[in-house]
Design a protein around this motif. Structure first.
Motif, short mmCIF file in Angstrom:
data_model
loop_
_atom_site.label_atom_id
_atom_site.label_comp_id
_atom_site.label_asym_id
_atom_site.label_seq_id
_atom_site.Cartn_x
_atom_site.Cartn_y
_atom_site.Cartn_z
N ALA A 288 0.85 -1.19 0.00
CA ALA A 288 0.00 0.00 0.00
C ALA A 288 0.88 1.24 0.00
O ALA A 288 1.85 1.32 0.75
N TYR B 30 -2.04 1.14 -4.41
CA TYR B 30 -1.22 -0.02 -4.12
C TYR B 30 -0.10 -0.11 -5.14
O TYR B 30 -0.31 0.09 -6.34
N LEU C 196 -5.28 -6.81 -4.23
CA LEU C 196 -5.19 -7.42 -2.90
C LEU C 196 -5.58 -8.89 -2.92
O LEU C 196 -5.22 -9.65 -2.02
#
Length: 928
Positions: free
Chosen positions: A50, A55, A103
């Motif tokens: 992050a 990200y 993610l």
């Protein structure tokens, strides 16, 4: 340059563009987080961290990524995330995205913006079936031969020489590094007086070859490390150079290895740097041809005419020479650059090249720039300046790939390793290496020589015998052999009369019968993505097959070419274009012309009738199929970027319009009477005649520039970052340009896109970009405001650089001593941050034994008990948090023993304030 076969391709350019990743550019990658930062997702050779506004995705390769003209993309679980920034050794690729899909990533891989295909990387898709028209193109019609062969050697013997002023002889501001100054010179022996100069610029290819003496000692890509040699890409155009020099032209081919080595960090992928390098070489030749000096003494004094210059650029070099022509005009036209030939070029930022003659060569089997984005140079420039008198054309060469135009990029001819960029199955239609329609390397080089030499002999030497090679009539050079070539041409303004470019809706009543005519641009985006105001032209998963409509990587929101889509369900459909009074006498023109192509979603075989009507109602009708194969689908089966959807020339000789009063032509009609139903695209209807026109640097146009701006982030709300787009002088006519924010914007910088129109007398406009503020310590964020596709103006400083400066204090880090019991397992030293940060806060230290002994009483979390123990420990605090991890593992046993201690000496910290070194104590209390 393309070095991977198609078995290593994994995703289509179309899907990449459709997902809107064009705004994510390598140039604007934020400062990377410290290596010690935590990974919020990770897998085999990749991780996600992050960072401010999103990200950061990083992929690490075992070997350097290939050097290609296309841009590197990172794809997560089959979905492109954007253009990646490459490390200097090309083994690490990073990008920043606001997409939370990273993610949950399971698979991350590298693909390329120019790749065809939709198969999984590393898996061959087998041999695709032939396309429905492949047989036609193997025996496609051939026009007569030119009266002279531009590829043939002339009366002059050719002397060659080279110059080398060093590997780091000149600083290129557009690159931020120094470049070599090296070139090969081809001179007509015995030619008298100043000769036109043609300069060649190669594209993006590997820089060095051989084995480095110390491969681990130096990741600097240029100059070549010890043990390696520079790849002489500049020596790869001997065929065209000798053809020109033997006919009296001076030719110089220059080396650009330093740019290839460093352009991964360039904000525009190196276009500006390549242009600067061309102008630096021209400056040397101005000196050497006037006062002499350098390596040649007085040899070239009075021998070169720098007011009659042509530029050829291959691959990214094509974008470089296009930029050089504009940059030269911006600087007052100090060199007479009159002709530009981009060969298999990139066009990442939708630039225009007004004022100078231009021909864009598009190799149909290009396996690197396989979306043929160079088509945009023609589309964008053809109407970019009112009154532009220069001619331009595109030359599509079937069976040609990207690399083989350069012998130093061709297997069996190059000194360094090279390959066929198309790759794939050898007998696969229409581009496999052994397919009947594919050109061999020597055949392709012969075609390249014929069109490069013919273009510059026509435009610089006014050798009009080569005009039919570029005016759309497709007369062939004998040396080009069996090659199937299709040329689209825009005649000079004085030689044409435009009736309708079909970029705007037709007037009421112009369409009748069972037919509709709709203006369209671009291709259908995926569901959920914002749609353009103009209807899209076609649906495709792969913009590799739609060169007119692919999104540019640095100007993804700039509208693409608008055309008219004609759809009919009956034989009575008519599109009528009225000829205005005062323009009805067409006797001086040679042909009625327009561009057309079939819609792949329509009837497989289609045709139209063109009907020309005079004032007495007399008419002449000509089937398109009788004069052109523009409505024949291009070769290749659907998929893998094929077949290409390219507008091609329909040219009807005016002399063939029997019975029509050519002094009083009232209308041109497109009729659907030949096929019961169908769908085609049409553009650029008018009358024209072949002509040279006038070509010169467009020095009189106002220059458009974007400012560089910085703003402090602020603590709350939205800050406004104001760019100014300015013109060098007022204009008497409106000037327009597209402007959009581009880069790794994340959630911090607003994505904006505007069409700026400068009214007469107006010289500047403000473009405001919103920036979200916060109170957390963050990285400074860089991005761009990109100007593209101007009208009645030139692009000067076309990339404005924005900087969001973080203004929050660096938080303080507090690390405490550890007290734990033997059975605790994995435990953390206390970690506390004085305030949340947008950065990863990383820190590291080394374990030291006290009364506690490593691997007996404690160890690192990752210690597997084998080999030598690594005593280093890393810790982290995630963005937005104030506590984190600094973990060790306590080893339990069944032995009663006294309290024991060990130390953790903290030596490094990133992203927070902490006085170093700091020694922490770990105390273990026995629980037996």
């Amino acid at each position: 340059m393309r070095v991977l076969g198609r078995t290593a391709r994994s995703l289509s350019l179309g899907m990449v563009a459709l997902l809107g990743v064009g705004t994510l550019t390598a140039a604007a990658a934020p400062e990377p987080p410290p290596p010690a930062a935590v990974k919020v997702a990770q897998g085999n050779q990749w991780d996600v961290r992050a960072v401010q506004g999103g990200y950061q995705l990083t992929l690490r390769l075992d070997a350097p990524a290939p050097m290609r003209a296309s841009l590197p993309l990172l794809v997560v679980d089959g979905r492109p995330m954007g253009v990646a920034k490459q490390s200097a050794n090309r083994k690490t690729l990073t990008l920043t995205t606001a997409d939370p899909a990273v993610l949950k990533a399971r698979d991350v891989r590298l693909v390329w913006s120019g790749d065809l295909g939709q198969q999984t990387a590393g898996k061959s898709r087998g041999i695709a079936p032939a396309g429905p028209t492949d047989a036609y193109w193997l025996k496609a019609r051939s026009a007569p031969l030119l009266p002279a062969d531009p590829g043939a050697l002339g009366k002059y013997k050719v002397d060659t020489a080279e110059y080398n002023l060093g590997d780091e002889a000149v600083n290129l501001p557009g690159l931020g590094h120094r470049s070599e100054v090296r070139g090969k010179v081809y001179s007509p022996r015995g030619a008298v007086g100043p000769r036109p100069l043609v300069m060649f610029l190669h594209g993006r290819h590997e820089v060095c070859y051989g084995e480095p003496t110390h491969p681990s000692d130096n990741d600097k890509p240029w100059p070549c490390p010890a043990g390696m040699k520079p790849i002489p890409s500049y020596r790869g155009y001997d065929g065209a150079a000798n053809a020109l020099a033997s006919n009296g032209y001076q030719v110089v081919s220059i080396s650009a290895n330093a740019i290839n080595a460093w352009d991964a960090d360039a904000y525009d992928a190196g276009a500006q740097a390549r242009a600067e390098l061309v102008l630096d070489h021209l400056a040397l030749w101005r000196k050497w041809s006037t006062v002499g000096g350098g390596p040649f003494g007085t040899r070239f004094v009075g021998r070169i005419n720098l007011q009659n210059v042509g530029l050829m650029g291959h691959s990214r070099g094509g974008e470089g020479v296009a930029r050089a022509a504009v940059l030269n005009a911006d600087r007052g036209g100090q060199y007479g650059i009159r002709a530009v030939l981009p060969l298999a070029p990139t066009d990442f930022a939708r630039a225009t090249v007004p004022g100078v003659a231009m021909s864009v060569v598009l190799p149909y089997c290009d396996g690197d720039v396989s979306d043929l984005q160079g088509q945009m140079f023609y589309d964008d420039t053809r109407h970019s300046v009112d009154g532009d008198t220069a001619p331009r054309s595109t030359v599509t060469v079937l069976g040609a790939n990207h690399n083989f135009f350069n012998t130093e990029w061709t297997p069996g001819q190059s000194v360094a390793p090279s390959n066929d960029d198309w790759g794939g199955e050898a007998k696969e239609a229409p581009c496999g290496a052994k397919y009947a329609g594919r050109l061999t390397a020597k055949q392709q080089q012969a075609v390249g020589t014929a069109y490069v030499a013919g273009f510059f002999r026509l435009q610089l030497g006014h050798e009009k015998q080569f005009l039919p090679q570029f005016d759309g009539s497709d007369l062939r050079a004998a040396s080009a052999g069996k090659a199937v070539v299709r040329v689209v041409s825009q005649a000079p303004l004085a030689s044409r009369r435009d009736l309708n470019d079909f970029a705007k809706p037709l007037p009421a009543g112009a369409v009748s019968g069972k037919a509709s005519a709709t203006v369209c641009a671009g291709v259908t985006p995926p569901s959920g993505q914002e749609r353009a105001a103009t209807p899209t032209c076609m649906k495709t998963d792969d913009w590799g097959n739609a060169p007119h409509w692919g999104a540019a990587w640095f100007a993804s929101k700039t509208p693409t070419t608008a055309v008219t889509k004609l759809v009919w369900t009956g034989t009575n459909g008519v599109v009528r274009v009225a000829v205005p009074a005062g323009q009805r006498d067409v006797r001086r023109f040679a042909a009625l012309t327009f561009r057309a192509m079939p819609d792949l979603a329509g009837t497989p075989k289609t045709d139209l009738t063109v009907r020309v009507v005079d004032g007495r109602g007399q008419a002449a009708a000509v089937p398109v199929s009788a004069v052109s194969d523009a409505l024949v689908r291009m070769p290749g089966a659907t998929g893998m970027g094929l077949p290409k959807n390219l507008l091609r020339t329909v040219q009807i000789p005016v002399a063939s319009l029997k019975g029509v009063d050519l002094s009083d032509v009232r209308a041109v009609e497109l009729r659907t009477d030949r096929v019961a139903s169908g769908s085609v695209f049409v553009s650029d209807l008018g009358f024209s005649s072949p002509g040279l026109g006038l070509s010169a640097p467009a020095v009189l146009l106002p220059k458009l520039s974007a400012s560089n701006v910085s703003v402090k982030e602020g603590d709350k709300g939205t800050q406004l970052l104001d760019f100014w787009v300015t013109m060098s002088r007022p204009s008497l006519r409106p000037v327009s340009v597209y402007a959009e924010s581009s880069g790794d914007l994340g959630e911090t910088v607003g994505a904006i896109a505007r069409h700026l129109v400068f009214k007469p007398g107006q010289v500047r406009q403000k473009v405001t970009v919103p920036v979200k503020g916060n109170t957390r310590d963050s990285y400074d964020l860089k991005f761009n405001l990109v100007l593209s596709n101007p009208h009645n103006g030139l692009l000067n400083e076309s990339f404005g650089h924005g900087l969001v400066v973080d203004d929050d204090p660096t938080p303080k880090l507090t690390l405490g001593n550890l007290k734990t019991v033997e059975k605790a397992g994995v435990v953390n030293f206390p970690v506390k941050l004085s305030a949340p940060s947008d950065k990863y806060v990383g820190f590291s230290g080394v374990l030291q034994d006290g009364t506690a002994v490593i691997r007996k009483d404690y160890t690192t979390v990752d210690d597997d008990g084998t080999g030598t123990v690594d005593r280093s420990v890393t810790g982290y605090i995630e963005p937005g948090q104030t506590t984190g991890d600094f973990a060790v593992k306590i080893l339990d046993d069944k032995i009663k023993e006294p309290t024991e201690t060990f130390s953790l000496v903290v030596k490094e910290v990133d992203g927070a304030e902490l006085k170093l070194p700091l020694t922490l104590t770990g105390t273990i209390t026995d629980n037996d």
